[in-house]
Motif scaffolding. Structure first.
Motif, PDB file in Angstrom:
ATOM      1  N   PHE A  89     -34.727  -5.228 -70.787  1.00  4.30           N
ATOM      2  CA  PHE A  89     -35.590  -4.924 -69.645  1.00  4.30           C
ATOM      3  C   PHE A  89     -35.678  -3.407 -69.516  1.00  4.30           C
ATOM      4  O   PHE A  89     -34.880  -2.666 -70.104  1.00  4.30           O
ATOM      5  CB  PHE A  89     -35.044  -5.551 -68.354  1.00  4.30           C
ATOM      6  N   THR A  90     -36.645  -2.919 -68.773  1.00  2.00           N
ATOM      7  CA  THR A  90     -36.774  -1.485 -68.497  1.00  2.00           C
ATOM      8  C   THR A  90     -36.541  -1.239 -67.020  1.00  2.00           C
ATOM      9  O   THR A  90     -36.832  -2.098 -66.172  1.00  2.00           O
ATOM     10  CB  THR A  90     -38.158  -0.950 -68.900  1.00  2.00           C
ATOM     11  N   ALA A  91     -36.030  -0.063 -66.720  1.00  2.00           N
ATOM     12  CA  ALA A  91     -35.750   0.314 -65.328  1.00  2.00           C
ATOM     13  C   ALA A  91     -36.107   1.780 -65.132  1.00  2.00           C
ATOM     14  O   ALA A  91     -35.866   2.606 -66.015  1.00  2.00           O
ATOM     15  CB  ALA A  91     -34.278   0.081 -64.994  1.00  2.00           C
ATOM     16  N   PHE A 115     -38.787  -2.442 -62.383  1.00  2.26           N
ATOM     17  CA  PHE A 115     -38.267  -3.167 -63.534  1.00  2.26           C
ATOM     18  C   PHE A 115     -39.416  -3.823 -64.301  1.00  2.26           C
ATOM     19  O   PHE A 115     -40.382  -4.310 -63.709  1.00  2.26           O
ATOM     20  CB  PHE A 115     -37.259  -4.229 -63.098  1.00  2.26           C
ATOM     21  N   GLY A 116     -39.272  -3.840 -65.634  1.00  2.00           N
ATOM     22  CA  GLY A 116     -40.271  -4.470 -66.483  1.00  2.00           C
ATOM     23  C   GLY A 116     -39.639  -5.010 -67.745  1.00  2.00           C
ATOM     24  O   GLY A 116     -38.439  -4.834 -67.999  1.00  2.00           O
ATOM     25  N   ALA A 117     -40.450  -5.671 -68.580  1.00  3.74           N
ATOM     26  CA  ALA A 117     -40.001  -6.159 -69.883  1.00  3.74           C
ATOM     27  C   ALA A 117     -40.251  -5.080 -70.926  1.00  3.74           C
ATOM     28  O   ALA A 117     -41.177  -4.272 -70.803  1.00  3.74           O
ATOM     29  CB  ALA A 117     -40.735  -7.440 -70.256  1.00  3.74           C
ATOM     30  N   SER A 118     -39.437  -5.071 -71.975  1.00  3.62           N
ATOM     31  CA  SER A 118     -39.530  -4.014 -72.986  1.00  3.62           C
ATOM     32  C   SER A 118     -40.682  -4.224 -73.956  1.00  3.62           C
ATOM     33  O   SER A 118     -41.159  -3.274 -74.559  1.00  3.62           O
ATOM     34  CB  SER A 118     -38.218  -3.928 -73.771  1.00  3.62           C
ATOM     35  N   ASN A 153     -45.320   1.410 -71.062  1.00  2.00           N
ATOM     36  CA  ASN A 153     -45.966   0.993 -69.825  1.00  2.00           C
ATOM     37  C   ASN A 153     -45.009   0.955 -68.640  1.00  2.00           C
ATOM     38  O   ASN A 153     -45.450   0.947 -67.486  1.00  2.00           O
ATOM     39  CB  ASN A 153     -46.583  -0.397 -70.003  1.00  2.00           C
ATOM     40  N   GLY A 154     -43.708   0.932 -68.899  1.00  2.00           N
ATOM     41  CA  GLY A 154     -42.749   0.784 -67.813  1.00  2.00           C
ATOM     42  C   GLY A 154     -42.331   2.068 -67.138  1.00  2.00           C
ATOM     43  O   GLY A 154     -41.596   2.038 -66.152  1.00  2.00           O
ATOM     44  N   VAL A 155     -42.784   3.212 -67.644  1.00  6.83           N
ATOM     45  CA  VAL A 155     -42.397   4.499 -67.055  1.00  6.83           C
ATOM     46  C   VAL A 155     -43.119   4.707 -65.727  1.00  6.83           C
ATOM     47  O   VAL A 155     -44.332   4.518 -65.633  1.00  6.83           O
ATOM     48  CB  VAL A 155     -42.711   5.654 -68.022  1.00  6.83           C
ATOM     49  N   MET A 156     -42.375   5.126 -64.713  1.00  9.75           N
ATOM     50  CA  MET A 156     -42.963   5.399 -63.409  1.00  9.75           C
ATOM     51  C   MET A 156     -43.036   6.885 -63.100  1.00  9.75           C
ATOM     52  O   MET A 156     -43.960   7.347 -62.463  1.00  9.75           O
ATOM     53  CB  MET A 156     -42.182   4.679 -62.315  1.00  9.75           C
ATOM     54  N   PRO A 202     -44.429  -2.269 -64.533  1.00 11.58           N
ATOM     55  CA  PRO A 202     -43.254  -2.698 -63.772  1.00 11.58           C
ATOM     56  C   PRO A 202     -43.612  -3.271 -62.406  1.00 11.58           C
ATOM     57  O   PRO A 202     -44.727  -3.114 -61.906  1.00 11.58           O
ATOM     58  CB  PRO A 202     -42.464  -1.399 -63.624  1.00 11.58           C
ATOM     59  N   THR A 203     -42.639  -3.925 -61.821  1.00 15.89           N
ATOM     60  CA  THR A 203     -42.700  -4.401 -60.443  1.00 15.89           C
ATOM     61  C   THR A 203     -41.570  -3.736 -59.671  1.00 15.89           C
ATOM     62  O   THR A 203     -40.466  -3.581 -60.199  1.00 15.89           O
ATOM     63  CB  THR A 203     -42.548  -5.932 -60.382  1.00 15.89           C
ATOM     64  N   TYR A 204     -41.859  -3.345 -58.432  1.00 17.71           N
ATOM     65  CA  TYR A 204     -40.818  -2.743 -57.594  1.00 17.71           C
ATOM     66  C   TYR A 204     -40.055  -3.831 -56.870  1.00 17.71           C
ATOM     67  O   TYR A 204     -40.653  -4.732 -56.254  1.00 17.71           O
ATOM     68  CB  TYR A 204     -41.419  -1.785 -56.577  1.00 17.71           C
TER      69      TYR A 204
END
Length: 450
Positions: free
Chosen positions: A437-439, A379-382, A347-350, A414-416
């Motif tokens: 975390f994910t970035a 950024f998001g949680a894994s 879900n964290g992929v942009m 994620p949140t920007y």
């Protein structure tokens, strides 16, 4: 000479084929003679004439498979002919029994299959599953109807699966009737397809894979986060700022005693009215404005380099080497969105298929001998197990810490962070409880200063 060689070659090939025919036929006839001799000795064992064995098939009913009787002379000749056909490169004609068509469709199949609700992230919020939209992992879906209620979480491909069967007793859906499929919509998210709850009828249909069908099958469900701009204002600001956005929209930020603010917004570029050169772009996610953003000199997002983690390799996982994007990388790992099972990695992929995370959940850093600007990133949680984890971000200029910000992370998306960190040499990330975390899509400005 060449013509003579071709003729000789053709004669040799013809001789080999004829020889193979003779050898195969002689072998087949010898085998038939041997079998006839064995069959003649019936004084004790009796003739080799067993009845066909009945094999009960759950799916196709009773089918007969004749046991081996031994080749006759005719069978041996057929075998030889088949071998010659194979030698000649021609197809062997199958018997009808090799691919039997099912004739009885009235009996129960006694099987099961999955009926699914597909959940996706609707990036452009149009209620359609378009190119660029992404499956969502970890979304809970309930089903209620005749029989016991059940629930499922969407998998890495976006499918919340429910087993159905008209004959088995271990399925989620076992009876005819009306069923409701309801998505548990996460807080601060919305359903763009307007079908958070959908109803379908299940009917018995003997002969179908599950002896049960849905009419209609559940439709896909699109989700999107509510768009907001939020953050914490610096204590030294004289008054609450005002943001102007698309279509002349105005948002006067209301600040609580802790200097926090939240403002609903729409997609587009938003400016600080007190400093028009400062702008933030709202796209598909909520935006957190860092305290440094309010005091940064200029907006450098347009001149920045976007780091997507999609250009180092095409699959798997890789420790990010120093030198990537002209920066030093410490304990950052990049991975394909399908390499790990937890929800946040998907879900964290942009952009593209890759994102980055902090190895083993420990602190990670980006460094440079030459000062650079950190414009912002997603950024998001894994994993949902880490929902609500806190990300602590610090920036250094040499030995001096000049910026600090913290974010609350989600594995749903994620949140920007609009950072606005300027002239830094080290950017450090750590989570409060040592979760990954994910970035993705980090924007930096490197090179000489103006």
């Amino acid at each position: 000479m060449a013509a003579t060689a071709m003729v000789v070659t053709a004669m040799v090939v013809t001789t080999m084929v004829v020889t193979a025919m003779v050898v195969t036929t002689m072998a087949a006839m010898a085998m038939a003679a041997t079998v006839r001799a064995k069959v003649a000795r019936t004084d004790m064992a009796g003739p080799i004439e067993p009845a066909c064995a009945e094999v009960q098939s759950r799916r196709g009913g009773a089918r007969s498979f004749p046991r081996w009787r031994g080749p006759s002379t005719a069978a041996a000749l057929v075998f030889g002919a088949a071998a010659l056909t194979s030698l000649a490169g021609l197809p062997v004609q199958a018997n009808e029994d090799d691919y039997p068509a099912r004739k009885d469709w009235s009996s129960y199949w006694e099987g099961s299959l999955n009926i699914s609700v597909f959940v996706f992230r609707d990036l452009n919020r149009d209620g359609l599953y378009n190119l660029g939209d992404q499956p969502m992992s970890g979304i809970l879906v309930d089903v209620t109807g005749p029989g016991r209620p059940s629930w499922s979480a969407s998998n890495g491909a976006g499918f919340a699966n429910f087993t159905m069967s008209g004959t088995r007793t271990d399925g989620d859906i076992m009876f005819e009737g009306t069923y409701d499929f309801a998505v548990r919509v996460p807080p601060q998210w919305q359903v763009t397809t307007r079908n958070a709850v959908q109803t379908t009828q299940f009917r018995l249909r003997p002969g179908s894979p599950a002896d049960l069908i849905a009419d209609p099958a559940p439709a896909l469900v699109g989700l999107a986060p509510n768009l907001t701009i939020f953050g914490t204002l610096p204590e030294n600001l004289d008054a609450a700022p005002v943001l102007s956005g698309p279509h002349r929209a105005i948002r006067r930020l209301e600040v609580d005693p802790a200097h926090h603010f939240v403002a609903p917004v729409e997609e587009g570029e938003w400016h600080s009215q007190t400093t028009p050169s400062r702008a933030v772009q709202v796209t598909t996610t909520p935006v957190q404005i860092a305290q440094a953003w309010w005091t940064s000199l200029t907006d450098k997002g347009a001149a920045g380099t976007k780091i997507t983690f999609d250009d180092l390799q095409s699959e798997g996982v890789l420790k990010i080497p120093s030198g990537y994007a002209g920066l030093g990388w410490d304990n950052f790992v990049m991975t394909h969105r399908k390499f790990y099972d937890p929800e946040g990695y998907r879900n964290g992929v942009m952009s593209g298929e890759f994102l980055a995370y902090n190895g083993s959940g420990h602190p990670a850093a980006i460094t440079s001998f030459e000062p650079f600007d950190f414009v912002g990133g997603y950024f998001g949680a894994s994993a949902l197990d880490a929902e609500g984890e806190t990300l602590l971000i610090s920036a250094w200029r040499g030995d001096e810490q000049v910026y600090h910000e913290q974010m609350t992370l989600s594995a749903l998306g994620p949140t920007y962070l609009a950072a606005g960190f300027e002239d830094i040499t080290r950017l450090e990330f750590r989570t409060a409880h040592y979760w990954q975390f994910t970035a993705d899509d980090l924007t930096v400005v490197t090179g000489s200063r103006p």
